[in-house]
Design an enzyme around this catalytic site. Structure first.
Site, PDB file in Angstrom:
ATOM      1  N   CYS A  10      32.103  36.969  36.069  1.00 29.65           N
ATOM      2  CA  CYS A  10      33.698  36.455  35.884  1.00 29.65           C
ATOM      3  C   CYS A  10      33.611  35.303  34.753  1.00 29.65           C
ATOM      4  CB  CYS A  10      34.329  36.657  36.906  1.00 29.65           C
ATOM      5  SG  CYS A  10      34.382  38.076  38.024  1.00 29.65           S
ATOM      6  N   CYS A  36      37.626  28.974  43.808  1.00 33.26           N
ATOM      7  CA  CYS A  36      38.308  27.724  43.949  1.00 33.26           C
ATOM      8  C   CYS A  36      39.438  28.166  44.696  1.00 33.26           C
ATOM      9  CB  CYS A  36      38.839  27.432  42.416  1.00 33.26           C
ATOM     10  SG  CYS A  36      39.884  28.667  41.736  1.00 33.26           S
TER      11      CYS A  36
END
Length: 414
Positions: free
Chosen positions: A201, A333
């Protein structure tokens, strides 16, 4: 989960490049960015000697006050960019007080609820928050008449909470701006020249280009993304960095490999043969709860809870893609344990042939002791918690004043 408050930050900007560029980079800032109130320091990271840290030498502002009665209203996405050091481009502008002179001061507000009508001429009375003061560079007529968004910088930011410089288009062929945890993530993966690496990704391509650089541009780096424009951005970054080992494709990452396909060395496009990759990076789609700065966060609990299932699906593919003896790095994140420690516990239970291993470098904190993980396992994980002087942490430095981030490293046993 909903909140209407701004999340401010003063995160030192991290650049991956060779320290010989320190003086060159410093000289770039002062003619282009420096103003009487702006002072920047460029230094080599104390541990990661190939990393330069760009940081302000003055304290970030704890309060901001409007300098003008003339208002410009922007959307939350644009507001987030402003709080990360960007100027305002025409496409992000929603409203502008009539009579604002070109070259005149404006106070910059974010429309928090998305209710401001495009082209608004009066001060906006809805829910808004002040994020900056600036100077108008495009007229109201050019912004709202003609049926198209004006191109170029509409407002140059003169004052905001953030005191770090913008790195947009600063030495694009020599440096790549990244947050420290993102740099650490690629270093933990530890790609070697001549290897075959999968970045599942990959957008916008910061880790991809870092991986290829660590490999001395020798080998194959396959970068996947679902959206065509994101693939183009990866390829653009590869061109700027003059890296030829990067291949970027529009491809659903969960369909990246299959037992019947060929190895990447003999097949240009995915899917590829299972077990083809020496190393796999899964920087997974996540709730983004560790991102800074954010003007607002209005994620529903259901939205946050929706990610673990998809992350597990992608992890299945990562395990299938890695060769026996290969390395898998998983990162997000996000701050939630359901997307991080819980996935690690699930992975160790679901894939007995995986070993959780120690990371190098390890600049963050250990993982959270939860979801059945042992202290030894938690110590092998790496977490970066958002911590800022603005939040009262006077000891925050370039290793702690970061976005929130999580890293786990596995080896697929023989």
């Amino acid at each position: 989960m909903a909140a209407g408050h701004s999340s401010m930050h003063n995160v030192p900007v991290i650049i991956f490049e060779h320290p010989s560029l320190k003086d060159h980079l410093f000289n770039e800032f002062y003619p282009k960015e420096a103003e009487p109130s702006h002072h920047f320091n460029v230094r080599v990271h104390p541990v990661l000697r190939e990393v330069l840290v760009v940081e302000s030498t003055i304290e970030a502002k704890h309060a901001l006050y409007p300098r003008s009665e003339k208002e410009i209203i922007i959307d939350p996405c644009c507001g987030t960019a402003v709080m990360r050091g960007a100027h305002i481009f025409g496409r992000g502008v929603i409203g502008l007080t009539k009579g604002t002179p070109l070259g005149g001061p404006v106070s910059v507000y974010v429309d928090l609820e998305g209710l401001c009508r495009r082209g608004l001429r009066e001060p906006y009375l809805g829910n808004k928050t002040l994020v900056a003061n600036g100077t108008l560079k495009i007229s109201r007529q050019a912004l709202f008449e003609g049926g198209k968004n004006a191109s170029g910088v509409a407002v140059v930011i003169d004052e905001t909470f953030v005191t770090n410089p913008s790195l947009n288009n600063v030495l694009p062929e020599k440096v790549f701006a990244q947050n420290l945890p993102s740099i650490v993530c690629s270093l933990v993966l530890d790609p070697q020249p001549g290897e075959c690496v999968l970045d599942m990704c990959a957008a916008p391509g910061g880790k991809t280009t870092h991986i290829a650089s660590l490999m001395n541009d020798r080998g194959i780096v396959v970068a996947l993304e679902k959206a065509k424009n994101k693939v183009q951005k990866i390829l653009e970054n590869a061109r700027h960095s003059r890296l030829e080992s990067i291949r970027a494709f529009r491809q659903q990452a969960e369909n990246a490999v299959t037992p019947e396909a060929d190895h990447p060395s003999g097949k240009r496009e995915p899917p590829y043969k299972s077990g083809s990759f020496d190393r796999v990076l899964l920087d997974a789609p996540c709730s983004g709860t560790g991102q800074r700065a954010q003007v607002k966060c209005n994620h529903a609990v259901s939205y946050v809870k929706s990610f673990p299932q998809y992350q597990k699906k992608l992890f299945h593919t990562a395990v299938e893609a890695a060769e026996v003896g290969g390395t898998i790095v998983y990162s997000t994140c996000s701050l939630t344990t359901s997307e991080n420690e819980a996935l690690v516990a699930w992975a160790l239970s679901s894939f007995p042939h995986l070993d959780l291993i120690t990371q190098t470098p390890h600049l963050g904190s250990p993982g959270v002791l939860c979801h059945g993980l042992t202290e030894e396992q938690a110590a092998k994980l790496q977490r970066f918690w958002p911590s800022s002087r603005l939040a009262g942490n006077s000891n925050a430095d370039c290793n702690t004043d970061t976005i929130g981030f999580f890293i786990a490293k596995f080896v697929k046993k023989r």
